[in-house]
Design a protein around this motif. Structure first.
Motif, mmCIF file in Angstrom:
data_model
loop_
_atom_site.group_PDB
_atom_site.id
_atom_site.type_symbol
_atom_site.label_atom_id
_atom_site.label_comp_id
_atom_site.label_asym_id
_atom_site.label_seq_id
_atom_site.Cartn_x
_atom_site.Cartn_y
_atom_site.Cartn_z
ATOM 1 N N HIS A 1 -11.848 -1.469 -1.553
ATOM 2 C CA HIS A 1 -10.552 -1.976 -1.084
ATOM 3 C C HIS A 1 -10.710 -3.123 -0.097
ATOM 4 C CE1 HIS A 1 -8.227 1.207 -2.988
ATOM 5 N NE2 HIS A 1 -9.206 2.021 -2.648
ATOM 6 N N SER A 2 -11.823 -3.826 -0.141
ATOM 7 C CA SER A 2 -12.068 -4.893 0.834
ATOM 8 C C SER A 2 -11.425 -6.215 0.446
ATOM 9 C CB SER A 2 -13.570 -5.088 1.039
ATOM 10 O OG SER A 2 -14.181 -5.438 -0.184
ATOM 11 N N LYS B 1 -2.615 -3.211 3.744
ATOM 12 C CA LYS B 1 -2.295 -2.273 4.820
ATOM 13 C C LYS B 1 -3.490 -2.245 5.748
ATOM 14 C CE LYS B 1 0.914 0.856 2.605
ATOM 15 N NZ LYS B 1 1.188 2.243 2.241
ATOM 16 N N GLY B 2 -3.302 -2.734 6.949
ATOM 17 C CA GLY B 2 -4.433 -2.841 7.875
ATOM 18 C C GLY B 2 -5.394 -3.903 7.363
ATOM 19 N N ASP C 1 7.698 -10.998 -0.595
ATOM 20 C CA ASP C 1 8.564 -9.978 -0.012
ATOM 21 C C ASP C 1 7.973 -9.485 1.302
ATOM 22 O OD1 ASP C 1 6.448 -8.678 -1.065
ATOM 23 O OD2 ASP C 1 7.583 -7.257 -2.255
ATOM 24 N N GLU C 2 8.538 -8.429 1.838
ATOM 25 C CA GLU C 2 8.144 -7.996 3.179
ATOM 26 C C GLU C 2 6.708 -7.493 3.258
ATOM 27 O OE1 GLU C 2 10.244 -4.211 1.560
ATOM 28 O OE2 GLU C 2 10.898 -6.274 1.743
ATOM 29 N N TYR C 3 6.117 -7.132 2.122
ATOM 30 C CA TYR C 3 4.737 -6.650 2.143
ATOM 31 C C TYR C 3 3.725 -7.782 2.015
ATOM 32 C CZ TYR C 3 6.978 -2.183 1.329
ATOM 33 O OH TYR C 3 7.767 -1.075 1.435
#
Length: 99
Positions: A21-22, A87-88, A57-59
């Motif tokens: 997930h990097s 996320k993070g 969008d907001e993400y």
């Protein structure tokens, strides 16, 4: 001895999660691997292109498109658009739908 084995397995799992997930493309490949579908395993080695998306969008997600090889018969390539959001400092992929 059992504590060493448990610690080794825990560290191995954490390392695979962090590496998987990097980056956005690695997150998409990790998501395809965890689907445990024979058709999606072929796509792990295919090309991934980022789509120029006009509206964020907001993400603040990125959208990606898998390029299917001529030998691949997977329904997930050349049809589905994949979103990747952060996320993070980890990236997570999900299927948006047919594009």
């Amino acid at each position: 001895m059992k504590k060493k084995i448990a610690l080794f397995l825990l560290l191995t799992f954490i390392t695979i999660f962090v590496v998987g997930h990097s980056t956005p493309k690695m997150a998409l490949r990790t998501h395809l691997l965890t689907m445990l579908n024979g058709n999606s395993l072929i796509l792990v080695f295919s090309d991934i292109d980022e789509i120029e998306y006009r509206y964020k969008d907001e993400y603040s997600e990125s959208r990606f498109f898998l390029i299917k090889d001529s030998m691949s018969h997977s329904p997930f390539a050349n049809e589905y658009v994949w979103g990747v959001h952060r996320k993070g400092f980890f990236y997570f992929a999900y299927a948006i739908g047919k594009g």
